[in-house]
Design an enzyme around this catalytic site. Structure first.
Site, mmCIF file in Angstrom:
data_model
loop_
_atom_site.group_PDB
_atom_site.id
_atom_site.type_symbol
_atom_site.label_atom_id
_atom_site.label_comp_id
_atom_site.label_asym_id
_atom_site.label_seq_id
_atom_site.Cartn_x
_atom_site.Cartn_y
_atom_site.Cartn_z
ATOM 1 N N TYR A 15 0.815 -1.209 0.000
ATOM 2 C CA TYR A 15 0.000 0.000 0.000
ATOM 3 C C TYR A 15 0.842 1.249 0.000
ATOM 4 O O TYR A 15 1.988 1.245 0.420
ATOM 5 C CB TYR A 15 -0.943 -0.012 1.209
ATOM 6 C CG TYR A 15 -1.983 -1.075 1.059
ATOM 7 C CD1 TYR A 15 -3.204 -0.798 0.461
ATOM 8 C CD2 TYR A 15 -1.709 -2.378 1.441
ATOM 9 C CE1 TYR A 15 -4.134 -1.792 0.270
ATOM 10 C CE2 TYR A 15 -2.632 -3.387 1.253
ATOM 11 C CZ TYR A 15 -3.847 -3.087 0.674
ATOM 12 O OH TYR A 15 -4.761 -4.078 0.473
ATOM 13 N N CYS A 16 0.230 2.322 -0.410
ATOM 14 C CA CYS A 16 0.855 3.627 -0.431
ATOM 15 C C CYS A 16 1.464 3.924 0.950
ATOM 16 O O CYS A 16 0.775 3.715 1.934
ATOM 17 C CB CYS A 16 -0.213 4.653 -0.774
ATOM 18 S SG CYS A 16 0.358 6.316 -0.709
#
Ligand SMILES: Cc1cc2nc3c(=O)[nH]c(=O)nc-3n(C[C@H](O)[C@H](O)[C@H](O)COP(=O)(O)OP(=O)(O)OC[C@H]3O[C@@H](n4cnc5c(N)ncnc54)[C@H](O)[C@@H]3O)c2cc1C
Lengths: 381, 79
Positions: free
Chosen positions: B16-17
């Site tokens: 994820y970011c």
């Protein structure tokens, strides 16, 4: 100790390891589960106070307790440095040469500062991520009478992603109290295209920074430092000169993790995000900052992880059904001014929302070392 | 795109970011001028963040492609 008791071995005596041992003791009987914690820290420091100690806002002596004193009765704490972990043979070897066998292993060795990742760092920068560093910074700030301060982080990930902005807001307050805010430029650098990792919290923090006259440099990924001329260079080609540089050092997982083949060079261990198991091992778990999970490295994360895992192990050993899973829960309260704070609640599926700063959240944060040492670390909460 | 062959592919699907972007920056730092770096990401945020970073850092954005369940972002290291 019952010979049939399952042996649970916990590696690491910080927030996650201590909470885990104490919580599991509450949930289980010593005749069913024998708990041993191996760790190498003499003192347990409550790191969240690091955002206040450099300003003299908190007495650091209240933020530290002897590690040994924090374990509940029935948890066997051994001061040892873990030298290697052999999950295939369910054995851990300590640097004393002693071997420890286990039925269940819980790795909670946290992470470390990888100064070697940024040559010149130690000469150039101050930080507030350990007690020693916070006290050294306090000394520097005592002699600071104005100039340009650059604040930021050398890389991602770091422990407690909000801590750099929390520190900055307290620094702003400190400069005001000392009457030197007008003579001081505050510059905040951040690696991303916003001022905080989580997109829907970032605008709120950015507005607070704007209101306080803090100059923001987004997408500033630190490439190198030049201590002699007090200059910071970014990968993106920008430079920033400074009088005082407060930079959170690069982080990596512990060397023993990489050397034992449990992770790549980053040192962070891949785990099952809902079960916290390492690879295909049903009896090996990782909690706290040592994991590679896409959530904040926070004591609050460790708290929710240990709640899940202690329950699960106690039920599993006793042959009870257990259907819960870990959902990536985190709750963290961060100071935004001299009297206010915000609290973020989130999980894998639910991003945090933030609407307002509150005085009660500030109080919650201000008293958190007491809550931590009397309740949380003891496994009571 | 088909004639620009990546010299390095980073498969950051499931991360994820800001994980995928940080992986891209790491590969950029380790790479040499002329390298074509491709990052696979299933994270929506990376689709915007990575091109913004590529442009800000003065490199060349070769393209952003929607693949089967993920995005592919390709850059060329020009400095
Ligand atoms: C400035 C700052 C502010 C923060 N603010 C917050 C906050 O507001 N809220 C929040 O929830 N979190 C906050 N955190 C983060 C929080 O402190 C950490 O996430 C937490 O300490 C992680 O716990 P851990 O047990 O995984 O790691 P640690 O607490 O670092 O413990 C790891 C332990 O393992 C031991 N160890 C390591 N290697 C070995 C080895 N080879 N052998 C034996 N022992 C070993 C170490 O001695 C250490 O005791 C903050 C952190 C910092 C630095």
């Amino acid at each position: 100790m019952s010979p049939s008791a399952k042996k649970v071995l916990i590696l690491g005596d910080g927030a996650a390891g201590t909470m885990m041992g104490n919580k599991l003791r509450f949930h289980s009987d010593p005749s069913d589960i024998q708990i041993t914690v191996l760790g190498n820290s003499e003192k347990h420091y409550f790191k969240p106070d690091g955002v206040s100690i450099p300003f003299g806002f908190k007495d650091y002596r209240n933020s530290v307790k002897p590690t040994r004193s924090l374990f509940n009765f029935g948890v066997n704490y051994v001061r040892e440095t873990v030298a290697s972990i052999d999950v295939k043979n369910s054995t851990v070897i300590a640097s004393s040469g002693k071997s420890y066998f286990y039925d269940y292993l819980i790795i909670a060795t946290g992470d470390r500062f990888a100064y070697e990742d940024l040559p010149g760092y130690e000469k150039a920068a101050s930080h507030f991520y350990s007690l020693e560093a916070s006290l050294a910074l306090r000394e520097k700030l005592n002699h600071f009478n104005g100039g340009k301060i650059v604040i930021g982080q050398a890389s991602i990930p770091i422990q407690c992603p909000p801590a750099p902005y929390e520190f900055t807001f307290q620094l702003e307050q400190y400069l005001n109290l000392r009457g030197i805010r007008k003579q001081t430029e505050l510059h905040y650098i951040y690696p991303l295209n916003r001022v905080f990792t989580i997109p829907n919290v970032a605008p709120f923090v950015e507005k607070l920074m704007d209101d306080k006259g803090i100059i923001i440099h987004k997408m500033f990924n630190v490439d190198s430092v030049e201590p002699e001329i007090r200059r910071l260079n970014s990968i993106e080609g920008e430079t920033l000169d400074y009088d005082l540089l407060v930079l959170v050092p690069p982080h990596r997982g512990q060397k023993v993790i990489t050397e034992s083949g449990l992770a790549d060079e980053s040192g962070y261990i891949d785990v099952d995000r809902n079960r916290l198991n390492y690879a295909d091992y049903d009896n090996v778990f990782v909690i706290g900052d040592a994991t590679n999970l896409p959530i904040s490295k926070a004591g609050a994360t460790a708290h929710f992880e240990t709640e899940y895992l202690a329950n699960r192990l106690a039920n599993e050993v006793n042959g009870n059904a257990f259907f819960e899973s870990y959902g990536g829960e985190v709750a963290c309260t961060t100071i935004t001014s001299g009297s206010r704070a915000i609290t973020l609640f989130f999980s894998y599926n639910k991003p945090p929302r933030v609407n307002y700063e509150s005085k009660s959240d500030y109080f919650l944060k201000w008293t958190s070392s007491d809550t931590y040492f009397t309740g949380m670390i003891r496994g009571i909460m | 795109m088909e004639d620009v062959k990546p010299t390095k592919v980073i498969d950051a699907r499931g991360s994820y970011c800001p994980g995928p972007l940080m992986e891209l920056i790491k590969a950029y730092k380790q790479g040499k001028v002329g390298d074509v770096i491709s990052v696979y990401s299933s994270d929506e945020g990376t689709r915007k963040d990575a091109p913004a970073w590529i442009q800000k850092s003065g490199n060349e954005l070769v393209g952003v492609y929607t693949r089967d369940g993920y995005y592919e972002i390709v850059m060329k290291k020009v400095k």
